[in-house]
Design an enzyme around this catalytic site. Structure first.
Site, PDB file in Angstrom:
ATOM      1  N   HIS A 143     -30.004  52.038 -33.383  1.00  0.00           N
ATOM      2  CA  HIS A 143     -30.459  50.798 -32.752  1.00  0.00           C
ATOM      3  C   HIS A 143     -31.246  51.153 -31.503  1.00  0.00           C
ATOM      4  CE1 HIS A 143     -30.538  47.012 -30.548  1.00  0.00           C
ATOM      5  NE2 HIS A 143     -30.165  47.728 -29.493  1.00  0.00           N
ATOM      6  N   GLU A 201     -28.088  45.047 -22.681  1.00  0.00           N
ATOM      7  CA  GLU A 201     -27.329  45.937 -23.565  1.00  0.00           C
ATOM      8  C   GLU A 201     -26.755  47.125 -22.797  1.00  0.00           C
ATOM      9  OE1 GLU A 201     -29.995  44.716 -27.488  1.00  0.00           O
ATOM     10  OE2 GLU A 201     -30.155  46.747 -26.699  1.00  0.00           O
ATOM     11  N   ASN A 231     -28.962  51.873 -41.094  1.00  0.00           N
ATOM     12  CA  ASN A 231     -30.237  52.484 -40.703  1.00  0.00           C
ATOM     13  C   ASN A 231     -30.144  53.371 -39.470  1.00  0.00           C
ATOM     14  OD1 ASN A 231     -30.006  50.478 -38.848  1.00  0.00           O
ATOM     15  ND2 ASN A 231     -31.878  49.385 -39.400  1.00  0.00           N
ATOM     16  N   LYS A 253     -25.564  54.803 -35.111  1.00  0.00           N
ATOM     17  CA  LYS A 253     -24.669  53.936 -35.875  1.00  0.00           C
ATOM     18  C   LYS A 253     -23.671  54.744 -36.730  1.00  0.00           C
ATOM     19  CE  LYS A 253     -28.043  50.135 -35.984  1.00  0.00           C
ATOM     20  NZ  LYS A 253     -28.713  49.086 -36.822  1.00  0.00           N
ATOM     21  N   TYR A 300     -24.542  41.692 -31.213  1.00  0.00           N
ATOM     22  CA  TYR A 300     -25.484  41.173 -32.202  1.00  0.00           C
ATOM     23  C   TYR A 300     -25.481  39.642 -32.267  1.00  0.00           C
ATOM     24  CZ  TYR A 300     -26.862  45.694 -34.169  1.00  0.00           C
ATOM     25  OH  TYR A 300     -27.403  46.946 -34.370  1.00  0.00           O
TER      26      TYR A 300
HETATM   27  P1  ATP Z   1     -31.866  47.163 -34.224  1.00  0.00           P
HETATM   28  O1  ATP Z   1     -31.781  45.802 -33.574  1.00  0.00           O
HETATM   29  O2  ATP Z   1     -30.537  47.632 -34.799  1.00  0.00           O
HETATM   30  O3  ATP Z   1     -32.508  48.184 -33.351  1.00  0.00           O
HETATM   31  P2  ATP Z   1     -34.183  46.240 -35.660  1.00  0.00           P
HETATM   32  O4  ATP Z   1     -34.580  45.630 -34.363  1.00  0.00           O
HETATM   33  O5  ATP Z   1     -35.138  47.161 -36.338  1.00  0.00           O
HETATM   34  O6  ATP Z   1     -32.823  47.052 -35.499  1.00  0.00           O
HETATM   35  P3  ATP Z   1     -33.201  43.638 -36.418  1.00  0.00           P
HETATM   36  O7  ATP Z   1     -34.073  42.703 -37.156  1.00  0.00           O
HETATM   37  O8  ATP Z   1     -32.966  43.417 -34.955  1.00  0.00           O
HETATM   38  O9  ATP Z   1     -33.761  45.119 -36.682  1.00  0.00           O
HETATM   39  O10 ATP Z   1     -31.810  43.687 -37.171  1.00  0.00           O
HETATM   40  C1  ATP Z   1     -30.669  44.245 -36.528  1.00  0.00           C
HETATM   41  C2  ATP Z   1     -29.914  45.083 -37.514  1.00  0.00           C
HETATM   42  O11 ATP Z   1     -29.390  44.240 -38.532  1.00  0.00           O
HETATM   43  C3  ATP Z   1     -30.759  46.124 -38.275  1.00  0.00           C
HETATM   44  O12 ATP Z   1     -30.940  47.310 -37.582  1.00  0.00           O
HETATM   45  C4  ATP Z   1     -29.913  46.326 -39.521  1.00  0.00           C
HETATM   46  O13 ATP Z   1     -28.847  47.223 -39.264  1.00  0.00           O
HETATM   47  C5  ATP Z   1     -29.361  44.942 -39.777  1.00  0.00           C
HETATM   48  N1  ATP Z   1     -30.197  44.232 -40.739  1.00  0.00           N
HETATM   49  C6  ATP Z   1     -31.419  43.692 -40.517  1.00  0.00           C
HETATM   50  N2  ATP Z   1     -31.912  43.115 -41.635  1.00  0.00           N
HETATM   51  C7  ATP Z   1     -30.969  43.290 -42.590  1.00  0.00           C
HETATM   52  C8  ATP Z   1     -30.850  42.932 -43.969  1.00  0.00           C
HETATM   53  N3  ATP Z   1     -31.825  42.277 -44.588  1.00  0.00           N
HETATM   54  N4  ATP Z   1     -29.718  43.289 -44.604  1.00  0.00           N
HETATM   55  C9  ATP Z   1     -28.718  43.949 -43.993  1.00  0.00           C
HETATM   56  N5  ATP Z   1     -28.764  44.318 -42.690  1.00  0.00           N
HETATM   57  C10 ATP Z   1     -29.856  44.004 -42.012  1.00  0.00           C
HETATM   58 MG    MG Z   2     -33.285  44.407 -33.149  1.00  0.00          MG
END
Ligand code: ATP
Ligand code: MG
Length: 137
Positions: free
Chosen positions: A115, A126, A112, A9, A49
């Site tokens: 992804h 994807e 974070n 990211k 997303y």
């Molecule tokens: P990813 O899908 O990016 O691999 P993940 O599966 O661990 O991460 P998801 O729940 O799918 O997490 O959320 C997708 C992305 O949305 C997260 O990686 C983060 O960047 C963002 N995100 C998730 N929760 C929050 C939050 N509470 N506040 C801000 N951003 C968030």
């Molecule tokens: Mg996810």
């Protein structure tokens, strides 16, 4: 042998961490079989997303993903999807295990660093959004 889709990211590319993150990926036994650095368009990020469209953080997430370059990748290995999720660590870096990419590098739950796909169907979808057959070797 399984494939998963990965994104380094904007917070990772901004700090010049592509090589550092890739080292963790390769040390875990995952092979980077496709990789490209791009600037995502708003359309691409919203499509990618779409599953999170109703979440309160959707707008912030899309703005972040287009705020700088990202590196999109295809990773291959035994159980690649679950293995990469393990190597990434928990979404919230404060909850991520030692040695994981997010524990090492993530700034926050939003910024974070990486992804990774969460299931075979999403991985295929994807990968197809960003790579075509010839790009993967
Ligand atoms: P990813 O899908 O990016 O691999 P993940 O599966 O661990 O991460 P998801 O729940 O799918 O997490 O959320 C997708 C992305 O949305 C997260 O990686 C983060 O960047 C963002 N995100 C998730 N929760 C929050 C939050 N509470 N506040 C801000 N951003 C968030
Ligand atoms: Mg996810």
């Amino acid at each position: 042998i399984e494939r998963t889709f990965s994104i380094l990211k904007p917070d990772a590319t901004e700090r010049n961490l592509t090589g550092a993150v890739n080292a963790v990926i390769e040390k875990a036994g995952l092979r980077i079989i496709a990789q490209r650095r791009i600037r995502m368009t708003r359309d691409q990020a919203e499509t990618f997303y779409a599953v999170h469209k109703a979440r309160p953080f959707f707008g912030e997430l899309v703005d972040f993903m287009i705020s700088g370059p990202v590196v999109v990748q295809v990773l291959e290995g035994e159980g690649a999807i679950a293995k990469y999720r393990e190597v990434m660590g928990a979404t919230d870096p404060a909850k991520a295990a030692d040695g994981t990419i997010r524990k090492l590098y993530a700034r926050s739950v939003g910024e974070n660093s990486v992804h990774g796909s969460d299931a075979p169907e999403t991985a295929a979808q994807e990968i197809a959004q960003f790579f075509s057959g010839n790009d993967i070797a």
